[in-house]
Write a protein that holds these residues in place. Structure first.
Motif, PDB file in Angstrom:
ATOM      1  N   PRO A 163       0.822  -1.207   0.000  1.00 47.84           N
ATOM      2  CA  PRO A 163       0.000   0.000   0.000  1.00 47.84           C
ATOM      3  C   PRO A 163       0.860   1.263   0.000  1.00 47.84           C
ATOM      4  CG  PRO A 163      -0.830  -1.582   1.592  1.00 47.84           C
ATOM      5  CD  PRO A 163       0.478  -2.116   1.086  1.00 47.84           C
ATOM      6  N   ALA A 164       0.545   2.171  -0.878  1.00 47.14           N
ATOM      7  CA  ALA A 164       1.281   3.434  -1.020  1.00 47.14           C
ATOM      8  C   ALA A 164       2.767   3.211  -1.310  1.00 47.14           C
ATOM      9  CB  ALA A 164       1.104   4.306   0.222  1.00 47.14           C
ATOM     10  N   ASP A 165       3.112   2.011  -1.784  1.00 49.91           N
ATOM     11  CA  ASP A 165       4.514   1.647  -2.057  1.00 49.91           C
ATOM     12  C   ASP A 165       5.416   1.950  -0.867  1.00 49.91           C
ATOM     13  OD1 ASP A 165       3.881   0.776  -4.624  1.00 49.91           O
ATOM     14  OD2 ASP A 165       4.170   2.779  -5.469  1.00 49.91           O
ATOM     15  N   SER A 166       4.868   1.751   0.337  1.00 52.80           N
ATOM     16  CA  SER A 166       5.566   2.184   1.545  1.00 52.80           C
ATOM     17  C   SER A 166       5.983   1.078   2.494  1.00 52.80           C
ATOM     18  CB  SER A 166       4.682   3.180   2.307  1.00 52.80           C
ATOM     19  OG  SER A 166       4.501   4.347   1.553  1.00 52.80           O
TER      20      SER A 166
ATOM     21  N   ASN B 153      -6.220  -6.577  -3.858  1.00 52.12           N
ATOM     22  CA  ASN B 153      -7.556  -6.389  -4.432  1.00 52.12           C
ATOM     23  C   ASN B 153      -8.012  -4.930  -4.421  1.00 52.12           C
ATOM     24  OD1 ASN B 153      -7.902  -9.118  -5.009  1.00 52.12           O
ATOM     25  ND2 ASN B 153      -8.745  -9.553  -2.989  1.00 52.12           N
ATOM     26  N   GLY B 154      -7.177  -4.027  -3.907  1.00 52.47           N
ATOM     27  CA  GLY B 154      -7.529  -2.606  -3.881  1.00 52.47           C
ATOM     28  C   GLY B 154      -8.701  -2.279  -2.981  1.00 52.47           C
ATOM     29  N   GLN B 155      -8.840  -3.026  -1.854  1.00 52.04           N
ATOM     30  CA  GLN B 155      -9.997  -2.851  -0.994  1.00 52.04           C
ATOM     31  C   GLN B 155      -9.663  -2.320   0.395  1.00 52.04           C
ATOM     32  OE1 GLN B 155     -11.493  -6.870  -1.174  1.00 52.04           O
ATOM     33  NE2 GLN B 155     -12.798  -6.383  -2.908  1.00 52.04           N
ATOM     34  N   GLY B 156      -8.466  -1.812   0.611  1.00 57.82           N
ATOM     35  CA  GLY B 156      -8.080  -1.343   1.935  1.00 57.82           C
ATOM     36  C   GLY B 156      -8.704  -0.014   2.313  1.00 57.82           C
ATOM     37  N   TRP B 157      -8.721   0.285   3.601  1.00 57.53           N
ATOM     38  CA  TRP B 157      -9.280   1.549   4.103  1.00 57.53           C
ATOM     39  C   TRP B 157      -8.548   2.759   3.556  1.00 57.53           C
ATOM     40  CZ3 TRP B 157      -5.735   4.520   6.596  1.00 57.53           C
ATOM     41  CH2 TRP B 157      -4.633   3.879   7.151  1.00 57.53           C
TER      42      TRP B 157
ATOM     43  N   GLU C 253      -7.527   3.179   0.464  1.00 56.83           N
ATOM     44  CA  GLU C 253      -7.803   3.429  -0.945  1.00 56.83           C
ATOM     45  C   GLU C 253      -8.705   4.658  -1.092  1.00 56.83           C
ATOM     46  OE1 GLU C 253      -6.518   1.851  -3.500  1.00 56.83           O
ATOM     47  OE2 GLU C 253      -5.569   0.205  -2.402  1.00 56.83           O
ATOM     48  N   GLU C 254      -8.419   5.492  -2.072  1.00 57.94           N
ATOM     49  CA  GLU C 254      -9.190   6.727  -2.276  1.00 57.94           C
ATOM     50  C   GLU C 254     -10.675   6.460  -2.430  1.00 57.94           C
ATOM     51  OE1 GLU C 254      -7.955   9.716  -5.031  1.00 57.94           O
ATOM     52  OE2 GLU C 254      -5.840   9.287  -4.630  1.00 57.94           O
ATOM     53  N   ASP C 255     -11.040   5.435  -3.169  1.00 61.11           N
ATOM     54  CA  ASP C 255     -12.458   5.172  -3.393  1.00 61.11           C
ATOM     55  C   ASP C 255     -13.122   4.500  -2.193  1.00 61.11           C
ATOM     56  OD1 ASP C 255     -11.173   2.765  -3.705  1.00 61.11           O
ATOM     57  OD2 ASP C 255     -12.288   2.169  -5.481  1.00 61.11           O
ATOM     58  N   ALA C 256     -12.363   4.250  -1.133  1.00 57.19           N
ATOM     59  CA  ALA C 256     -12.914   3.635   0.078  1.00 57.19           C
ATOM     60  C   ALA C 256     -13.339   4.669   1.103  1.00 57.19           C
ATOM     61  CB  ALA C 256     -11.877   2.700   0.693  1.00 57.19           C
ATOM     62  N   VAL C 257     -13.207   5.950   0.788  1.00 58.42           N
ATOM     63  CA  VAL C 257     -13.494   7.011   1.745  1.00 58.42           C
ATOM     64  C   VAL C 257     -14.904   6.934   2.297  1.00 58.42           C
ATOM     65  CG1 VAL C 257     -13.689   9.509   2.026  1.00 58.42           C
ATOM     66  CG2 VAL C 257     -11.769   8.557   0.762  1.00 58.42           C
ATOM     67  N   ASP C 258     -15.862   6.581   1.479  1.00 56.98           N
ATOM     68  CA  ASP C 258     -17.256   6.553   1.919  1.00 56.98           C
ATOM     69  C   ASP C 258     -17.654   5.253   2.615  1.00 56.98           C
ATOM     70  OD1 ASP C 258     -17.669   9.091   0.930  1.00 56.98           O
ATOM     71  OD2 ASP C 258     -18.245   8.350  -1.045  1.00 56.98           O
ATOM     72  N   ARG C 259     -16.762   4.268   2.618  1.00 57.49           N
ATOM     73  CA  ARG C 259     -17.075   2.997   3.269  1.00 57.49           C
ATOM     74  C   ARG C 259     -16.783   3.083   4.767  1.00 57.49           C
ATOM     75  NH1 ARG C 259     -14.045  -1.385   0.019  1.00 57.49           N
ATOM     76  NH2 ARG C 259     -13.181   0.170  -1.341  1.00 57.49           N
ATOM     77  N   ASP C 260     -17.427   2.215   5.532  1.00 59.06           N
ATOM     78  CA  ASP C 260     -17.252   2.182   6.981  1.00 59.06           C
ATOM     79  C   ASP C 260     -16.106   1.230   7.330  1.00 59.06           C
ATOM     80  OD1 ASP C 260     -17.655   2.545   9.669  1.00 59.06           O
ATOM     81  OD2 ASP C 260     -19.330   1.142   9.793  1.00 59.06           O
ATOM     82  N   PHE C 261     -15.031   1.768   7.891  1.00 62.61           N
ATOM     83  CA  PHE C 261     -13.864   0.970   8.232  1.00 62.61           C
ATOM     84  C   PHE C 261     -13.533   1.101   9.710  1.00 62.61           C
ATOM     85  CE2 PHE C 261     -13.076   1.180   3.667  1.00 62.61           C
ATOM     86  CZ  PHE C 261     -12.690  -0.117   3.398  1.00 62.61           C
ATOM     87  N   ASP C 262     -14.484   0.836  10.573  1.00 60.74           N
ATOM     88  CA  ASP C 262     -14.207   0.873  12.005  1.00 60.74           C
ATOM     89  C   ASP C 262     -13.287  -0.283  12.358  1.00 60.74           C
ATOM     90  OD1 ASP C 262     -15.733   3.096  12.495  1.00 60.74           O
ATOM     91  OD2 ASP C 262     -17.551   1.934  12.893  1.00 60.74           O
ATOM     92  N   MET C 263     -12.151   0.050  12.930  1.00 59.85           N
ATOM     93  CA  MET C 263     -11.208  -0.989  13.335  1.00 59.85           C
ATOM     94  C   MET C 263     -11.371  -1.252  14.818  1.00 59.85           C
ATOM     95  SD  MET C 263      -7.678  -0.158  11.394  1.00 59.85           S
ATOM     96  CE  MET C 263      -7.689   0.391   9.712  1.00 59.85           C
ATOM     97  N   ALA C 264     -11.338  -2.519  15.160  1.00 65.59           N
ATOM     98  CA  ALA C 264     -11.445  -2.904  16.561  1.00 65.59           C
ATOM     99  C   ALA C 264     -10.151  -2.575  17.286  1.00 65.59           C
ATOM    100  CB  ALA C 264     -11.731  -4.398  16.665  1.00 65.59           C
ATOM    101  N   PRO C 265     -10.247  -2.150  18.540  1.00 73.69           N
ATOM    102  CA  PRO C 265      -9.028  -1.966  19.329  1.00 73.69           C
ATOM    103  C   PRO C 265      -8.322  -3.314  19.459  1.00 73.69           C
ATOM    104  CG  PRO C 265     -10.910  -0.978  20.432  1.00 73.69           C
ATOM    105  CD  PRO C 265     -11.454  -1.775  19.274  1.00 73.69           C
ATOM    106  N   TRP C 266      -7.020  -3.269  19.547  1.00 73.49           N
ATOM    107  CA  TRP C 266      -6.220  -4.484  19.705  1.00 73.49           C
ATOM    108  C   TRP C 266      -6.213  -4.867  21.175  1.00 73.49           C
ATOM    109  CZ3 TRP C 266      -0.343  -4.744  20.264  1.00 73.49           C
ATOM    110  CH2 TRP C 266       0.110  -6.058  20.184  1.00 73.49           C
TER     111      TRP C 266
END
Length: 146
Positions: free
Chosen positions: A23-26, A121-125, A127-140
């Protein structure tokens, strides 16, 4: 570091490259770097964050949480090398309150394989087109015990 990398992650470093992909070539190089301009590595980031043994500080970095990707703004994707599936974590320091570092840790993916598949698959939080999706991450949950 005192522990082994997950075989899938080690294979990526051996077969894909020593950083500069993902992701982000980083994705950070494992050690050293692809060229003299690379400023850090996953191993060095981990060692720099782990407090010296016996130190008296509120700051702690969980044992086995290896930073593998620099998101910028002090945020990192880390692989939990102590979990069986090598859970991928998000370290987000803006979530720290009252010197409770455990609040800064979130589960990004249940396994390294899941995280890499999401990226491919280009489905990560992130991704630019993922801005409108809900990506609540659970605390570890393990953050406070390490």
């Amino acid at each position: 570091m005192g522990f082994r990398l997950h075989p899938l992650l080690a294979t990526f470093y051996r077969k894909v490259g020593n950083g500069g992909f993902g992701p982000a070539d980083s994705v950070l190089p494992l050690s050293g770097g692809p060229d003299a301009d690379w400023g850090t590595s996953a191993v060095q980031e981990y060692l720099d964050r782990a407090p010296p043994e016996g130190s008296d500080t509120w700051w702690s970095w969980p044992e086995g949480a290896v930073p593998v990707l620099d998101w910028g703004c002090a945020m990192f994707a880390c692989v939990d090398c102590r979990s069986d599936d090598k859970t991928v974590l998000l370290f987000e320091p803006n979530a720290i309150t009252a010197q409770d570092v455990s609040r800064a840790w979130f589960v990004d993916a249940g396994s390294s394989a899941e995280w890499l598949e999401t990226w491919l698959n280009g489905q990560g939080w992130y991704e630019e087109d993922a801005v409108d999706r809900d990506f609540d991450m659970a605390p570890w949950a393990d953050a406070s015990s390490r």
